[in-house]
Design a protein around this motif. Structure first.
Motif, mmCIF file in Angstrom:
data_model
loop_
_atom_site.group_PDB
_atom_site.id
_atom_site.type_symbol
_atom_site.label_atom_id
_atom_site.label_comp_id
_atom_site.label_asym_id
_atom_site.label_seq_id
_atom_site.Cartn_x
_atom_site.Cartn_y
_atom_site.Cartn_z
ATOM 1 N N PRO A 127 0.867 -1.241 0.000
ATOM 2 C CA PRO A 127 0.096 0.100 -0.098
ATOM 3 C C PRO A 127 0.791 1.362 -0.101
ATOM 4 N N TYR A 151 -7.156 -0.394 -4.407
ATOM 5 C CA TYR A 151 -7.883 -1.070 -3.419
ATOM 6 C C TYR A 151 -9.024 -0.321 -3.057
ATOM 7 N N LEU A 270 -2.067 -0.813 -4.292
ATOM 8 C CA LEU A 270 -1.150 -1.797 -3.890
ATOM 9 C C LEU A 270 -0.200 -2.164 -5.178
#
Length: 277
Positions: A127, A151, A270
Motif C-alpha cells: 500500500p 484497493y 497496491l
C-alpha cells in the motif's frame, strides 16, 4: 539497531506491527494468520513448497525492542529472491531501509521481487500511500514499482434493506465462498458475482459481471447486490481493480465509475516491486 532471526518471544510484538498496518476492510490479525505468514504461505495453498526455507528477521533497537520485521525467501525452482512482507514502527523509512538492505545482503546477487504475492494477512502489493516509508526505502535500494491494483472499500452496514429478494446465493466449498446470482423480480438474470467467505464481517468482491444497462443505472444493480450481502452479515467489502505503476489520471473509466457510484472508495494503491542485480 541490529537485525536478528525471529524467535517465538517476538510473536506479540510482530502481531502488533502487523495490526498497526492493517487496512480498512481487512480482518484482525490472528495467531493462525501469523503462523501462515511465518511459513510463507496462505491458508489452503501450497506456496511454502515453492520456497527454500522462508526466513523471518526482526530489527531490534538499543533497548531490545522489536521495531520492525521482514519475511523473505528464495524460489525453490530458479534463483529469484522474494521479499514477502515488511512491517516496521510507524512505517519508519530508516528501519525499512535497514531491513531491505539486510535482506539483499543475505539473498546475494539475484533478482528480487517484493510484495509480489498475497500473504495470510494481506493482498499482493505494498500500500504505497499508507506505507510511504517502505516505498521510499525500496526505491532507494534500487527497486522499481510495477503495475498493481487500486484497493477499494465499502461499508455496507449503512445500506437500507430492500423490500424484495433479487439475488440467489450459493455457498461453495472452494476458497471463494459465495457464488451470487443477481436477478430481476421476475427472475430475469442480470448479473453474477463471487464473494469470499466473510471473516469477522469483512469479505472480498472477487469479481462481478452485470448485464448492460442502456440507461446507465448498472450501479443500482450493484447496490442491490451489496444491500443483500449486508443482510447476510457482511459489514465491509473490498475490491481490487488493475492500475498501472505510473497512474496519475483520476479518470478511471466505466468500471471504476460503476463502483464509485455504488459507494466504493479508494483506500490505497497496491504495487509490487522488482530489483534486478
Amino acid at each position: 539497531m541490529t537485525v536478528r532471526p525471529y524467535v517465538p518471544q517476538d510473536r506479540e510484538r510482530v502481531l502488533e506491527l502487523f495490526e498497526s498496518d492493517r487496512l480498512p476492510g481487512r480482518p484482525a490479525v490472528t495467531d493462525s494468520m501469523l503462523g501462515h505468514v511465518l511459513a510463507g504461505c496462505c491458508p489452503g495453498d501450497a506456496a511454502a513448497s515453492l520456497l527454500e526455507e522462508p526466513r523471518t528477521d526482526v530489527a531490534v533497537d538499543r533497548s531490545g525492542e522489536v521495531v520492525g520485521g521482514i519475511g523473505w525467501a528464495v524460489r525453490a525452482q530458479g534463483s529469484d529472491g522474494l521479499l514477502l512482507w515488511l512491517h516496521c514502527v510507524e512505517d519508519d523509512q530508516m528501519i525499512a531501509g535497514v531491513l531491505v538492505r539486510h535482506m539483499l545482503e543475505q539473498a546475494g546477487r539475484r533478482t528480487v521481487h517484493a510484495f509480489q504475492a498475497p500473504t495470510a494477512i494481506s493482498f499482493a502489493g505494498l500500500p504505497v500511500r499508507n506505507r510511504r516509508g517502505t516505498a521510499v526505502a525500496l526505491e532507494a535500494a534500487g527497486f522499481s514499482r510495477q503495475d498493481g491494483w487500486s484497493y477499494l472499500h465499502h461499508r455496507l452496514d449503512t445500506l437500507r434493506r430492500l423490500p424484495y429478494e433479487v439475488i440467489d446465493i450459493t455457498e461453495s466449498a472452494d476458497p471463494y465462498g459465495w457464488y451470487v446470482r443477481l436477478r430481476e423480480k421476475d427472475g430475469t438474470h442480470v448479473g453474477r458475482a463471487v464473494v469470499s467467505q466473510p471473516v469477522e464481517g469483512t469479505a472480498v468482491l472477487e469479481w462481478i459481471t452485470l448485464a448492460p444497462q442502456p440507461d446507465g443505472t448498472g450501479h443500482i444493480l450493484l447496490q442491490q447486490c451489496l444491500a443483500h450481502l449486508a443482510d447476510r452479515g457482511v459489514r465491509e467489502l473490498t475490491l481490487l481493480l488493475d492500475t498501472p505503476a505510473d497512474h496519475t489520471d483520476h479518470s478511471w473509466g466505466p468500471v471504476r465509475d460503476l463502483h464509485q457510484h455504488a459507494g466504493f472508495h479508494e483506500i490505497d494503491q497496491l504495487h509490487p516491486y522488482i530489483r534486478r542485480p
